[in-house]
Design a protein around this motif. Sequence first.
Motif, short mmCIF file in Angstrom:
data_model
loop_
_atom_site.label_atom_id
_atom_site.label_comp_id
_atom_site.label_asym_id
_atom_site.label_seq_id
_atom_site.Cartn_x
_atom_site.Cartn_y
_atom_site.Cartn_z
N VAL A 15 4.50 4.65 1.99
CA VAL A 15 4.41 4.54 3.44
C VAL A 15 4.62 3.09 3.85
O VAL A 15 4.05 2.17 3.26
CB VAL A 15 3.03 5.02 3.96
N SER A 16 5.44 2.89 4.86
CA SER A 16 5.70 1.56 5.40
C SER A 16 5.36 1.54 6.88
O SER A 16 5.42 2.55 7.57
CB SER A 16 7.18 1.20 5.22
N GLY A 17 4.99 0.35 7.35
CA GLY A 17 4.87 0.15 8.78
C GLY A 17 6.26 0.00 9.39
O GLY A 17 7.28 0.13 8.69
N VAL A 18 6.33 -0.29 10.67
CA VAL A 18 7.62 -0.37 11.36
C VAL A 18 8.00 -1.79 11.77
O VAL A 18 9.07 -2.00 12.34
CB VAL A 18 7.63 0.55 12.60
N ASP A 19 7.16 -2.76 11.46
CA ASP A 19 7.47 -4.15 11.81
C ASP A 19 8.21 -4.81 10.66
O ASP A 19 7.62 -5.22 9.66
CB ASP A 19 6.18 -4.91 12.12
N ILE A 63 7.44 7.31 6.19
CA ILE A 63 7.21 7.81 4.83
C ILE A 63 8.52 7.62 4.07
O ILE A 63 9.58 8.04 4.53
CB ILE A 63 6.83 9.30 4.84
N THR A 64 8.47 6.94 2.93
CA THR A 64 9.66 6.75 2.12
C THR A 64 9.56 7.60 0.86
O THR A 64 8.47 7.89 0.37
CB THR A 64 9.83 5.27 1.72
N ALA A 65 10.71 8.00 0.36
CA ALA A 65 10.74 8.86 -0.82
C ALA A 65 11.93 8.48 -1.69
O ALA A 65 12.94 7.99 -1.20
CB ALA A 65 10.85 10.33 -0.40
N ARG A 66 11.78 8.70 -2.98
CA ARG A 66 12.92 8.52 -3.87
C ARG A 66 13.11 9.78 -4.70
O ARG A 66 12.15 10.45 -5.07
CB ARG A 66 12.76 7.28 -4.75
N GLU A 119 2.88 19.41 8.25
CA GLU A 119 2.45 19.99 9.52
C GLU A 119 1.26 20.93 9.33
O GLU A 119 0.40 21.04 10.21
CB GLU A 119 3.61 20.71 10.18
N THR A 120 1.21 21.59 8.19
CA THR A 120 0.06 22.46 7.92
C THR A 120 -1.22 21.66 7.73
O THR A 120 -2.32 22.20 7.87
CB THR A 120 0.30 23.31 6.65
N LEU A 121 -1.05 20.37 7.45
CA LEU A 121 -2.21 19.51 7.20
C LEU A 121 -2.66 18.78 8.46
O LEU A 121 -3.85 18.69 8.75
CB LEU A 121 -1.86 18.50 6.11
N VAL A 122 -1.70 18.28 9.24
CA VAL A 122 -2.05 17.44 10.40
C VAL A 122 -1.75 18.11 11.74
O VAL A 122 -2.08 17.56 12.78
CB VAL A 122 -1.32 16.08 10.32
N GLY A 123 -1.12 19.27 11.70
CA GLY A 123 -0.70 19.91 12.93
C GLY A 123 0.67 19.43 13.36
O GLY A 123 1.29 18.61 12.69
N PRO A 124 1.20 19.93 14.48
CA PRO A 124 2.52 19.54 14.94
C PRO A 124 2.62 18.03 15.16
O PRO A 124 1.69 17.40 15.67
CB PRO A 124 2.67 20.30 16.26
N PHE A 125 3.73 17.44 14.76
CA PHE A 125 3.94 16.01 14.95
C PHE A 125 5.42 15.74 15.14
O PHE A 125 6.28 16.55 14.79
CB PHE A 125 3.39 15.21 13.75
N GLY A 126 5.72 14.58 15.71
CA GLY A 126 7.11 14.20 15.92
C GLY A 126 7.65 13.49 14.70
O GLY A 126 6.98 12.63 14.12
N TYR A 127 8.86 13.84 14.31
CA TYR A 127 9.45 13.21 13.13
C TYR A 127 10.97 13.33 13.16
O TYR A 127 11.53 14.12 13.91
CB TYR A 127 8.91 13.83 11.85
N ARG A 128 11.59 12.55 12.29
CA ARG A 128 13.02 12.69 12.01
C ARG A 128 13.26 12.23 10.58
O ARG A 128 12.65 11.25 10.14
CB ARG A 128 13.85 11.86 12.98
N VAL A 129 14.10 12.94 9.87
CA VAL A 129 14.36 12.60 8.47
C VAL A 129 15.72 11.92 8.34
O VAL A 129 16.65 12.20 9.10
CB VAL A 129 14.30 13.85 7.55
N GLY A 168 15.10 8.29 0.76
CA GLY A 168 15.00 9.07 1.98
C GLY A 168 13.80 8.60 2.78
O GLY A 168 12.88 7.99 2.23
N GLU A 169 13.83 8.87 4.08
CA GLU A 169 12.75 8.42 4.96
C GLU A 169 12.37 9.51 5.96
O GLU A 169 13.22 10.30 6.36
CB GLU A 169 13.17 7.17 5.76
N ILE A 170 11.11 9.50 6.34
CA ILE A 170 10.62 10.34 7.44
C ILE A 170 9.97 9.41 8.45
O ILE A 170 8.96 8.76 8.14
CB ILE A 170 9.61 11.39 6.98
N PHE A 171 10.55 9.29 9.64
CA PHE A 171 9.91 8.54 10.72
C PHE A 171 8.90 9.48 11.39
O PHE A 171 9.28 10.58 11.82
CB PHE A 171 10.96 8.11 11.75
#
Length: 357
Positions: A15-19, A63-66, A119-129, A168-171
């Motif tokens: 996980v990374s911040g956005v700054d 969220i970053t992934a390899r 989403e099953t863990l935190v509920g609906p959220f905004g994202y883009r992969v 890969g990333e998930i914003f």
Amino acid sequence: MRTWAHELGFSHIGVSGVDLSSAEPRLLEWLALGYHGNLQYMERYGLKRARPAELLPGTVSVITARMPYLPRSTSPDWQALERARLDAPTEGVVSLYARGRDYHKVVRGRLRKLCDRIETLVGPFGYRVFSDSAPVWEKELASRSGQGWRGKHSMVLSRDAGSMFFLGEIFVDFPMEPTEPVSEHCGTCTACIDVCPTGAIIAPGVVDARRCISYLTIESHDPIPVELRALMGNHIYGCDDCQTICPWNKYAQKTEIPDFDERSPLVGQQLVDLFAWDEATFLKNTEGGPIRRIDHVRWLRNIAVALGNALRDADETQAAELRTALLSRAHHESAMVREHVAWALAQRPGPGDPVWP
């Protein structure tokens, strides 16, 4: 979440911040020096690459992934085997990552599945992969989130996975605790810099794309600079030299995903056979794969250069075969193909050859 990611074929998530503002000057300097070549999208989006919240308003964490991509059949001595291909000048060498299915779709599809589970863990959220599919500064986000450090070849390196993986990333629009970055472990090693055929790694961590074989054979739509052609050897799509020489890649991991297994028409093939593909055959044999990023003309352009390099030192029997292949495209409808064929034939001139330059 890590368990879910592993089940989907990802070897690590962070996980990374956005700054990313502290890295912006480095990006601006690289662009100002023109090292991006004709990658106009790099210049067009500029600092948006370093500002995730501008690319996707509302983004709070990334969220970053390899995902490893070495084929499941990869042998322990794969690095030596791949380097041996470079000593077989009549064989066309395609970069390892490009021998399977197009990773963009595979990685993004599995990231979306991971989002469904989150989403099953935190509920609906905004994202883009993302996966090499938008102005996202993937390497910076990956290194900040602990996926690895930036090697001297500029790629992300991991002590337990080398560099043979996709990113890969998930914003996401909710806060997450960032994971810690890791320290750099290249030390005094300069193997990647030393081995680069065209001298594209001009300083540790700095690549001049205009000299990089991957850029020249994939991204560039222009004729390949004459001064670089003889340095390209038998590379026809991408280049793995800085990775196959890297000591850390002895720890590179094999994929668990069948999509990344090698496709036979692209591996261990002779240049003359690949050069004989007409456009329909090219499209059929590259269907679903990343090589579709280039068209048939650029495919022929790349192979013509490799044929010229092979022709230079071939024995008489091989030379005759290579010349026959090149002459079959000497009157191709594309001026760029004709020019590269003429150059290739000029490496060992024969009577009746097209004039070059």
